[in-house]
Design an enzyme around this catalytic site. Structure first.
Site, PDB file in Angstrom:
ATOM      1  N   CYS A 252      28.734  48.471  39.081  1.00 15.90           N
ATOM      2  CA  CYS A 252      29.835  47.894  39.573  1.00 15.90           C
ATOM      3  C   CYS A 252      29.537  46.592  40.370  1.00 15.90           C
ATOM      4  CB  CYS A 252      30.634  48.812  40.469  1.00 15.90           C
ATOM      5  SG  CYS A 252      31.250  50.175  39.506  1.00 15.90           S
TER       6      CYS A 252
ATOM      7  N   CYS B 203      31.162  53.478  44.539  1.00 13.72           N
ATOM      8  CA  CYS B 203      31.280  52.248  45.482  1.00 13.72           C
ATOM      9  C   CYS B 203      31.572  52.747  46.970  1.00 13.72           C
ATOM     10  CB  CYS B 203      31.904  51.196  44.850  1.00 13.72           C
ATOM     11  SG  CYS B 203      30.896  50.593  43.395  1.00 13.72           S
TER      12      CYS B 203
ATOM     13  N   CYS C 175      35.500  52.235  42.726  1.00 15.38           N
ATOM     14  CA  CYS C 175      35.338  53.476  42.122  1.00 15.38           C
ATOM     15  C   CYS C 175      34.737  54.470  43.418  1.00 15.38           C
ATOM     16  CB  CYS C 175      34.500  53.362  40.928  1.00 15.38           C
ATOM     17  SG  CYS C 175      32.706  53.315  41.306  1.00 15.38           S
TER      18      CYS C 175
ATOM     19  N   GLU D 109      30.895  45.832  43.133  1.00 15.14           N
ATOM     20  CA  GLU D 109      30.970  46.125  44.620  1.00 15.14           C
ATOM     21  C   GLU D 109      29.235  46.475  45.010  1.00 15.14           C
ATOM     22  OE1 GLU D 109      33.066  46.946  42.488  1.00 15.14           O
ATOM     23  OE2 GLU D 109      34.852  47.908  43.446  1.00 15.14           O
TER      24      GLU D 109
ATOM     25  N   GLU E 234      26.918  45.082  32.846  1.00 14.78           N
ATOM     26  CA  GLU E 234      27.313  46.151  31.832  1.00 14.78           C
ATOM     27  C   GLU E 234      25.723  46.215  30.864  1.00 14.78           C
ATOM     28  OE1 GLU E 234      30.806  45.873  29.870  1.00 14.78           O
ATOM     29  OE2 GLU E 234      31.992  46.331  31.679  1.00 14.78           O
TER      30      GLU E 234
HETATM   31  N1  THU Z   1      33.824  48.180  37.522  1.00 20.53           N
HETATM   32  C1  THU Z   1      33.473  47.462  38.916  1.00 20.53           C
HETATM   33  O1  THU Z   1      32.705  46.628  38.667  1.00 20.53           O
HETATM   34  N2  THU Z   1      34.133  48.179  40.185  1.00 20.53           N
HETATM   35  C2  THU Z   1      34.564  49.191  40.319  1.00 20.53           C
HETATM   36  O2  THU Z   1      34.900  49.683  41.186  1.00 20.53           O
HETATM   37  C3  THU Z   1      35.200  49.801  39.205  1.00 20.53           C
HETATM   38  C4  THU Z   1      34.609  49.399  37.691  1.00 20.53           C
HETATM   39  C5  THU Z   1      33.403  47.619  36.357  1.00 20.53           C
HETATM   40  C6  THU Z   1      32.617  48.640  35.635  1.00 20.53           C
HETATM   41  C7  THU Z   1      32.743  48.319  34.249  1.00 20.53           C
HETATM   42  O3  THU Z   1      31.718  47.047  33.961  1.00 20.53           O
HETATM   43  C8  THU Z   1      34.098  47.438  34.225  1.00 20.53           C
HETATM   44  O4  THU Z   1      34.339  47.571  35.512  1.00 20.53           O
HETATM   45  C9  THU Z   1      35.018  48.674  33.541  1.00 20.53           C
HETATM   46  O5  THU Z   1      34.908  49.659  34.011  1.00 20.53           O
END
Ligand code: THU
Length: 156
Positions: A72, A114, A111, A74, A63
């Site tokens: 993300c 990804c 998501c 993935e 983040e």
């Molecule tokens: N996040 C992922 O790493 N992968 C996903 O497929 C969905 C969300 C992360 C993004 C963010 O850092 C946290 O989860 C909350 O949304």
């Protein structure tokens, strides 16, 4: 004419029920959680990609104070795998989510962005990507991104 799409996936009640190769990759995704940098959401996601030559590349969500700049788990894992091992086909990816050191009880679900990226590396590989959506309890596995994302954009 009305049409219907069916998706296929397998459900396992616990990690110990998984085939050994899936269990190993899920454990890599769990290990990848250590690399999560999530000071804003405090939601940790770990991912592990297995390539056709057996190499495993891990990734975790990253983040940033400028929110859209994060990534993300993935995509962190997939982009690292492609950057470090160009052209080596993707075989499988495992994903797992945790909060405050506890694995979630439901399977982590990637998501849309990804899924789109998975679809492209799957197309490059020329065979279905094996997808493991893990948790501390229930686990889903799928063969092919089509089951996660029908009508994927692929008009390149
Ligand atoms: N996040 C992922 O790493 N992968 C996903 O497929 C969905 C969300 C992360 C993004 C963010 O850092 C946290 O989860 C909350 O949304």
């Amino acid at each position: 004419m009305k049409k219907q799409l069916t998706i296929n996936y397998e459900e396992y009640a616990a990690q110990k029920e998984l085939p050994a190769a899936d269990r190993a990759l899920l454990n890599d995704a769990i290990d990848a959680l250590k690399g999560s940098y999530a000071p804003y959401s405090r939601f940790n996601v770990g991912a592990a990609v297995r390539l056709a030559d057996g190499t495993v590349v891990k990734g975790a969500n990253q983040e940033n104070a400028a929110f859209p700049s994060g990534l993300c788990a993935e995509r962190t894992a997939m982009f690292a795998a492609s950057a470090q091992h160009p052209g080596v086909p993707f075989e499988a990816i495992a994903v797992v989510c945790a909060r405050e050191g506890q694995l979630m009880a439901n399977p982590g679900s990637p998501c849309g962005a990804c899924r789109q990226v998975m679809a492209q590396y799957e197309r490059e590989a020329g065979k279905p990507l094996h997808i493991i959506l893990g948790s501390g309890a229930t686990i889903y596995t799928l063969d092919g991104v089509e089951s996660l994302m029908p009508f994927v954009f692929n008009d390149l």
